[in-house]
Design a protein around this motif. Structure first.
Motif, short mmCIF file in Angstrom:
data_model
loop_
_atom_site.label_atom_id
_atom_site.label_comp_id
_atom_site.label_asym_id
_atom_site.label_seq_id
_atom_site.Cartn_x
_atom_site.Cartn_y
_atom_site.Cartn_z
N PHE A 20 -63.72 -68.56 0.30
CA PHE A 20 -64.38 -69.85 0.45
C PHE A 20 -65.81 -69.57 0.89
O PHE A 20 -66.06 -69.17 2.02
N PHE A 45 -64.56 -72.35 -3.87
CA PHE A 45 -63.36 -71.52 -3.74
C PHE A 45 -63.24 -70.64 -4.96
O PHE A 45 -63.32 -71.11 -6.10
N ILE A 55 -66.76 -77.75 -4.20
CA ILE A 55 -66.71 -79.00 -3.45
C ILE A 55 -68.10 -79.30 -2.92
O ILE A 55 -68.79 -78.43 -2.38
N TRP A 83 -61.21 -82.22 3.09
CA TRP A 83 -60.15 -81.23 3.26
C TRP A 83 -58.85 -81.68 2.60
O TRP A 83 -58.07 -80.84 2.13
N ILE A 86 -59.39 -80.74 -0.95
CA ILE A 86 -59.23 -79.29 -1.11
C ILE A 86 -57.75 -78.92 -1.14
O ILE A 86 -57.31 -78.13 -1.99
N SER A 87 -56.98 -79.50 -0.23
CA SER A 87 -55.55 -79.20 -0.17
C SER A 87 -54.86 -79.55 -1.49
O SER A 87 -54.05 -78.77 -2.01
#
Length: 365
Positions: A20, A45, A55, A83, A86-87
Motif C-alpha cells: 500500500f 494497492f 484510491i 476503508w 478498500i475492504s
C-alpha cells in the motif's frame, strides 16, 4: 505499467501479499497520477498476482483516468469511509489470508497504519521504501530529459535573480521577481520555497528571505528549483554585489575548488561517501571545516531530496543513471556564506552537470 509489474514481482519474491503506497511521489511513480490530497487518503494497492487498485478523492478521479491509469479507481466523497471501500475491493479479489503488507513506514501515519491493520488483524507491516528507492535510483532517458529541462529553468531563475539585484532591493523582492519570471516560462511549481539571502544572512544554510535590503559588499545566495512533469531541479549560486573582500574571495574559491573535487570523482563505481570526503578535505585544509555543517548533497528526482544521502559514511557505489546534487558550502557568521550547487547526472563514462550557470565569482555592478 512496467513499474507496477516490477513491484508485483518483488512482492512475489519476498512472499508479501500486497503493498500500500501512499506518498504523492511514489503514487505518481507507479501510476502516472500526481495528486496532493491534503488530509484525504491517497494510495495504490499492488499485489503479486491481482489487479492493482488506486484510491483517491472522488474529485480527482477524472484526472487519474486522464493520467493513463487503466485499473480500478476507488473515488470517495468526503462523507464516505474509504476503508470500507478498500475492504470491499480487496475481498472482491479473493484475498483473505494476509501475513504481511509492504508500506512506506516513513510516510504512512500511525492512524492509517492502524486502519490498515484493522482490515488485516494478523498481518505485519514491512517496509517498501528500500525497493522503491532502488527502482527510482536509476533514471530512464525520459526522466533525464525532464530533469535536464528542470535544470535549464533553474539556470534561468538564477540568471533572472542576479540581473534584478540592486541597492535597496530586498530578498523577498528578488524571490518575487524570480518566481514571476519562471511562471511566465511555464514553471507552475517550485521544488521548494525559493531561498535568496543577502549579507550576513547568507551564512544561514537554510535561512528565510525577508525584507533585508541588498547592500554593497553583500554576498547574495540563490537556492531554488522548479518542478517539470513531477521532477525537481535544485541549484545554488552565490554572487557579490558591487564589491568583494579578500576573505569573501578566499572562501568562494575554496568552495568552488571543493565542489570540483567532488565532481571529478563523479563517475560509475565511485563510493558515494568519497564525494563528501573529497570536498570536506579541501575545506578543512583551508581552515573552514567547522563552517561546512552539512553533507555534500542528496539524490534528486521526483522529490527534491531523495535517495541516496550523499554523506561520507555512505558506501553505495555510483552507477549510470543516478542524479544527485553536489553542494559544498562555507558559512561565516560575520562575513557571509557561499554555497555552489549543481544537479549531476552519472553517465556511462563520467558525469554531466545539468545545471550550467557560471561558477566564476560574479560581481554585480
Amino acid at each position: 505499467m512496467q513499474k507496477i509489474e516490477a513491484l508485483s514481482t518483488w512482492l512475489k519474491e519476498q512472499n508479501i501479499q500486497g503493498a500500500f503506497v501512499t506518498s504523492t511521489a511514489n503514487v505518481y511513480y507507479l501510476t502516472g497520477f500526481r495528486c496532493f490530497p491534503h488530509e484525504r487518503l491517497l494510495g495504490v494497492f499492488v499485489f503479486p498476482d491481482k489487479e492493482p487498485v488506486l484510491i483517491c478523492p472522488g474529485m480527482e478521479e477524472l484526472q487519474a483516468k486522464n493520467a493513463g491509469w487503466e485499473h480500478e479507481i476507488l473515488g470517495f466523497s468526503d462523507t464516505d469511509n474509504p476503508w470500507d471501500m478498500i475492504s470491499e475491493a480487496i475481498s472482491g479479489r479473493g484475498i483473505s489470508s494476509v501475513e504481511s503488507i509492504a508500506v512506506e513506514k516513513e510516510h504512512l501515519s500511525y492512524h492509517r497504519g492502524m486502519q490498515l491493520l484493522n482490515l488485516f488483524p494478523n498481518a505485519s507491516l514491512v517496509s517498501v521504501e528500500h525497493e522503491l528507492n532502488a527502482m527510482r535510483l536509476i533514471k530512464s532517458k525520459d526522466e533525464i530529459s525532464i530533469l535536464r529541462e528542470a535544470a535549464r529553468l533553474a539556470d534561468f531563475g538564477v540568471e533572472t535573480g542576479v540581473a534584478a539585484i540592486g541597492r535597496g532591493v530586498t530578498e523577498l523582492e528578488l524571490v518575487a521577481t524570480v518566481e514571476y519570471a519562471l511562471k511566465k516560462k511555464g514553471a507552475a511549481e517550485m521544488s521548494f520555497s525559493t531561498t535568496i539571502l543577502a549579507g550576513e544572512k547568507s551564512a544561514m544554510p537554510h535561512g528565510n528571505p525577508g525584507l533585508k535590503e541588498i547592500q554593497p559588499g553583500d554576498f547574495v545566495l540563490f537556492d531554488l528549483g522548479v518542478v517539470v512533469d513531477g521532477y525537481c531541479s535544485d541549484i545554488t549560486r552565490t554572487v557579490a554585489y558591487q564589491s568583494v573582500s579578500e576573505k569573501q574571495k578566499e572562501i568562494y574559491e575554496v568552495v568552488k575548488k571543493a565542489q570540483q573535487a567532488s565532481l571529478d570523482l563523479s563517475k560509475p563505481g565511485t563510493r558515494v561517501g568519497d564525494l563528501d570526503l573529497a570536498a570536506r578535505r579541501i575545506i578543512e585544509e583551508a581552515g573552514y571545516g567547522d563552517y561546512f555543517p552539512h553533507r555534500i548533497g542528496h539524490g534528486l528526482g521526483l522529490d527534491v531530496h531523495e535517495h541516496p544521502s550523499m554523506n561520507e559514511k555512505n558506501n553505495e557505489k555510483l552507477a549510470a543513471g543516478m542524479v544527485y546534487t553536489i553542494e559544498p558550502g562555507i558559512y561565516l557568521p560575520d562575513v557571509g556564506g557561499v554555497r555552489i550547487e549543481d544537479d549531476v547526472y552519472i553517465s556511462e563514462n563520467g558525469h554531466e552537470c545539468l545545471t550550467q550557470f557560471t561558477k566564476e565569482l560574479v560581481i554585480v555592478n
